[in-house]
Scaffold this active site. Structure first.
Site, PDB file in Angstrom:
ATOM      1  CG  ASP A   1     -24.421  30.132  12.517  1.00  0.00           C
ATOM      2  OD1 ASP A   1     -23.496  30.696  11.902  1.00  0.00           O
ATOM      3  OD2 ASP A   1     -25.046  29.154  12.058  1.00  0.00           O
TER       4      ASP A   1
ATOM      5  CG  HIS B   1       1.055  -9.655   5.085  1.00  0.00           C
ATOM      6  ND1 HIS B   1       1.235  -9.032   6.298  1.00  0.00           N
ATOM      7  CD2 HIS B   1       0.242  -8.837   4.372  1.00  0.00           C
ATOM      8  CE1 HIS B   1       0.573  -7.887   6.302  1.00  0.00           C
ATOM      9  NE2 HIS B   1      -0.053  -7.750   5.138  1.00  0.00           N
ATOM     10  N   GLY B   2       4.112  -9.562   6.157  1.00  0.00           N
ATOM     11  CA  GLY B   2       4.775  -9.401   7.455  1.00  0.00           C
ATOM     12  C   GLY B   2       3.923 -10.057   8.527  1.00  0.00           C
TER      13      GLY B   2
ATOM     14  CE1 TYR C   1      -3.711  -0.882   6.525  1.00  0.00           C
ATOM     15  CE2 TYR C   1      -3.252   0.095   4.388  1.00  0.00           C
ATOM     16  CZ  TYR C   1      -2.836  -0.634   5.481  1.00  0.00           C
ATOM     17  OH  TYR C   1      -1.557  -1.106   5.551  1.00  0.00           O
ATOM     18  CE  LYS C   2      -0.210   3.227   3.877  1.00  0.00           C
ATOM     19  NZ  LYS C   2       1.097   2.639   3.959  1.00  0.00           N
TER      20      LYS C   2
ATOM     21  CB  SER D   1      -0.904   0.008   1.234  1.00  0.00           C
ATOM     22  OG  SER D   1      -0.104  -0.002   2.401  1.00  0.00           O
TER      23      SER D   1
ATOM     24  CG  ASP E   1       2.610  -6.260  10.130  1.00  0.00           C
ATOM     25  OD1 ASP E   1       2.982  -7.152   9.346  1.00  0.00           O
ATOM     26  OD2 ASP E   1       2.169  -5.161   9.744  1.00  0.00           O
TER      27      ASP E   1
HETATM   28  C1  SPV Z   1     -23.258  25.068   9.853  1.00  0.00           C
HETATM   29  O1  SPV Z   1     -22.852  23.994  10.325  1.00  0.00           O
HETATM   30  O2  SPV Z   1     -22.889  26.140  10.303  1.00  0.00           O
HETATM   31  C2  SPV Z   1     -24.182  25.059   8.731  1.00  0.00           C
HETATM   32  C3  SPV Z   1     -25.044  23.904   8.533  1.00  0.00           C
HETATM   33  O3  SPV Z   1     -24.234  26.030   8.036  1.00  0.00           O
HETATM   34  S1  SPV Z   1     -26.542  24.229   9.289  1.00  0.00           S
HETATM   35  O4  SPV Z   1     -26.246  24.500  10.686  1.00  0.00           O
HETATM   36  O5  SPV Z   1     -27.367  23.061   9.112  1.00  0.00           O
HETATM   37  O6  SPV Z   1     -27.104  25.397   8.659  1.00  0.00           O
HETATM   38 MG    MG Z   2     -23.314  27.714   8.801  1.00  0.00          MG
END
Ligand code: SPV
Ligand code: MG
Length: 668
Positions: A441, A326-327, A280-281, A246, A329
């Site tokens: 917000d 394979h290793g 996976y990583k 990988s 591990d």
């Molecule tokens: C936020 O995570 O600030 C978003 C998504 O704008 S929502 O809160 O659903 O509007």
């Molecule tokens: Mg937002």
């Protein structure tokens, strides 16, 4: 370690085959003789000094060895009495050159690489035996007691196993045997096998019986032996070996394991697909096609194929390798189910699993750490979202609002059925960023402060970032925001088609919110796209029509217009629990537009699983606020508990232990 090869025998049972050269120069394939094979094997295994005893045709043999041009240092010891003495006398003559650990072998012995690797890898002195072969009538047998070789000779049939004259002798054990050889020769016993001297020691040479079972390890005494060994050698050389990688950086450790694997047969290398590596990583720095080219150019790799999943099933069923390497591990931990499946698949047709000891080399780990640090660089981080979209079709994104939540999104992995799942990217939510700062917000937290959050997260993570750009602000300001985000290495900004004072969408129509006109918002998208400098950066248009109850037709008309204005993706939002309107939007949008990525934030409509969203045509799923919502009740209840109990003891059981929190953040 020195190798001692006994070649003073006459080889008279080989007939015309040895009329012009010693037996060890008999061809066993179109490309090699017994001796050239042995010498190549020794050289590949890292043995540098070889002592060869010679008899008849000694000059032919010496010239031949030099002509092979191998990085070996030879000491030739000629036994002039080769016609009338046995190799006990040749060893005696060579004794001055044999002050070391010794790999002793007869010059007519053909063995496969695994045999040599096991003999050389033995911690104690050993001799190869086979408990699966029938006891030979006229050849060596070893009497074994408690895993130890007590006697070696032709005449032992009790408690014995077929034995081959291939020994690894630790210096002290070898000294004991050699001393006895000297005593024998001094007493005039020069026509017996050297093993007679060993037998006189009665087990004191501490030689373990190394059981090589059905692996090829056979001497060639006559033309019939030659035919058998030649056929078996062909089988050995046609064996296929499968190994999967990988890595996107090939270092000395990989070369070493490839070197070991190809000694077992024709090596097919499976290269793990980008998607499987990313799950996976971490995201591969070098795409699968390029990684395949790297392996194609490594000596000893016969073929390179893609392995699409962590499971080996498809490739094992297609290529039916004789051996999978394979290793060790993966014997425990999350890869164990993958190993279990490999074991079961191999068992079906008699394939074999070879596991090399895994050693975590610090130097290589340092390289890997540096490589991981590269992933955090802006140019490498920015473009990765587009590549993940192409690769996976559906990308999952988790909210992060500070360094700590960033680390949680970066490092949280769950393992299931031998596979692993982790988040692909991070969402820098305006809601969570504001809430973390105790602010509403409403685009109150200014860009400088929000960039600071991005910086904190970027400093400790490597995953791509999607930035919640709210309304994008004034178009004249948005163009600057685009440039700044792009420069920082953010992959995508999502702006919503609102104007005036923005409130969180999940308030819906409970609060006054105004949607921007299609033209006004399209103009903002166009300006943003014009401002960006790289091809990687993405601007996503977020449509609020369903939130503001403007109807499906309005949402679809906007989606079309915003895509035409240059939006790289469309986000459709809803605050309904029922996912029906989102499903309808996706279905109808996809009829005309199969390509533009669709982004969803399923906070309210959270019952649909990612696989179903993918099947419906969605491409980015953002878990927008779950980490913060998980934290608030937990912190509040700790505060309440301390207040109620006038001490911290009661809440302690619900907390992360102190010793864990101080180690939560590893030092760089
Ligand atoms: C936020 O995570 O600030 C978003 C998504 O704008 S929502 O809160 O659903 O509007
Ligand atoms: Mg937002």
């Amino acid at each position: 370690m020195k190798a001692l090869i006994l070649n003073s025998g006459m080889g008279s049972r080989m007939g015309v085959l040895t009329s012009e050269h010693p037996k060890c120069m008999t061809e066993i394939s179109p490309r090699e003789t017994i001796l050239s094979r042995q010498l190549n094997q020794l050289s590949e295994a890292g043995v540098k000094q070889v002592v060869i005893t010679t008899g008849l045709f000694n000059h032919v043999l010496e010239a031949y060895c030099e002509s092979l041009d191998l990085p070996l240092e030879y000491t030739f010891v000629h036994n002039p009495d080769y016609r009338v003495t046995n190799y006990i006398y040749s060893i005696y003559l060579a004794r001055a050159a044999l002050d070391d650990d010794i790999l002793l072998m007869h010059g007519d012995l053909v063995f496969e690489n695994e045999v040599l690797d096991r003999v050389l890898g033995s911690d104690s002195s050993c001799m190869t035996v086979s408990t699966t072969l029938p006891l030979p009538e006229k050849d060596f047998k070893a009497v074994i007691r408690g895993g130890k070789v007590m006697k070696v000779g032709v005449g032992f049939f009790e408690n014995a196993a077929a034995a081959q004259a291939l020994y690894h002798l630790k210096r002290d054990d070898w000294r004991r045997w050699l001393k006895e050889i000297e005593a024998f020769v001094d007493a005039g016993k020069v026509t017996v096998y050297a093993e007679e001297a060993l037998n006189a020691l009665d087990g004191e040479a501490n030689i373990a019986a190394l059981d090589v079972r059905d692996l090829l390890c056979a001497e060639i005494d006559d033309a019939q032996d030659l035919a058998v060994v030649t056929r078996r050698l062909k089988e050995v050389e046609n064996r296929t070996v499968y190994m999967c990688f990988s890595t996107d950086l090939i270092h000395g450790g990989h070369i070493e394991i490839i070197r070991k694997a190809r000694r077992l047969g024709k090596l097919i290398v499976g290269v793990l697909s980008d998607e499987a590596v990313a799950s996976y990583k971490r995201f591969p720095l070098v795409p699968c096609a390029e990684r395949m080219k790297l392996f194609e150019n490594i000596t000893g790799v016969t073929r390179v194929v893609e392995q699409k999943t962590l499971s080996y099933r498809e490739n094992i069923e297609t290529y039916r390798p004789d051996i999978v390497v394979h290793g060790d591990d993966w014997c425990a931990g999350f890869q164990k189910p993958v190993r279990d499946e490999v074991v079961a698949l191999l068992k079906d047709y008699g394939g074999k699993l070879v596991e090399f000891p895994y050693s975590a080399n610090e130097e290589y780990q340092e390289i890997q750490k540096r490589q991981r640090a590269d992933l955090a660089m802006p140019d490498l981080r920015r473009g990765r979202l587009r590549r993940l979209l192409e690769m996976k079709g559906l990308v999952t994104v988790m909210e992060a609002h500070d360094g700590l939540t960033g680390l949680i999104v970066e490092n949280t992995v769950v393992h299931e059925n031998g596979g692993a799942r982790q988040f692909d990217a991070m969402w820098l939510s305006s809601l969570c960023d504001s809430t973390a700062k105790g602010k509403p917000d409403i685009e109150l937290v200014d860009m400088t402060s929000r960039f600071r959050t991005i910086d904190d997260i970027m400093e400790v993570t490597t995953k791509p970032i999607i930035f919640d750009g709210d309304t994008g602000g004034l178009t004249e300001h948005f163009v600057y925001t685009v440039r700044s985000l792009e420069r920082m290495g953010v992959s995508m900004v999502i702006i919503e088609d609102k104007t005036g004072l923005k409130k969180n969408s999940l308030f819906g129509t409970e609060v006054e919110q105004t949607q921007a006109s299609i033209e006004e918002f399209s103009q903002k998208i166009r300006a943003g796209k014009k401002a960006q400098r790289t091809k990687d950066f993405m601007i996503c248009a977020r449509i609020e029509s369903l939130i503001l109850e403007k109807g499906m037709e309005d949402a679809l008309a906007r989606a079309k217009a915003f895509t035409a204005a240059g939006a790289d993706a469309i986000m459709i939002h809803s605050r309904k629990k029922d996912p029906a309107e989102i499903c309808e939007f996706i279905g109808r949008f996809r009829k005309d537009d199969p390509a533009t990525p669709i982004v969803l934030v399923p906070t309210s409509f959270n019952s649909v699983k990612e696989e179903e969203w993918k099947a419906r045509g969605a491409n980015i799923i953002i878990y927008a606020n779950q980490l913060m919502r998980a934290a608030v009740p937990a912190i509040r209840s700790a505060a309440v508990s301390i207040l109620e109990n006038h001490r911290a003891e009661e809440c302690d059981a619900t907390l992360m232990p102190f010793k864990d929190i101080i180690r939560l953040i590893p030092e760089k």
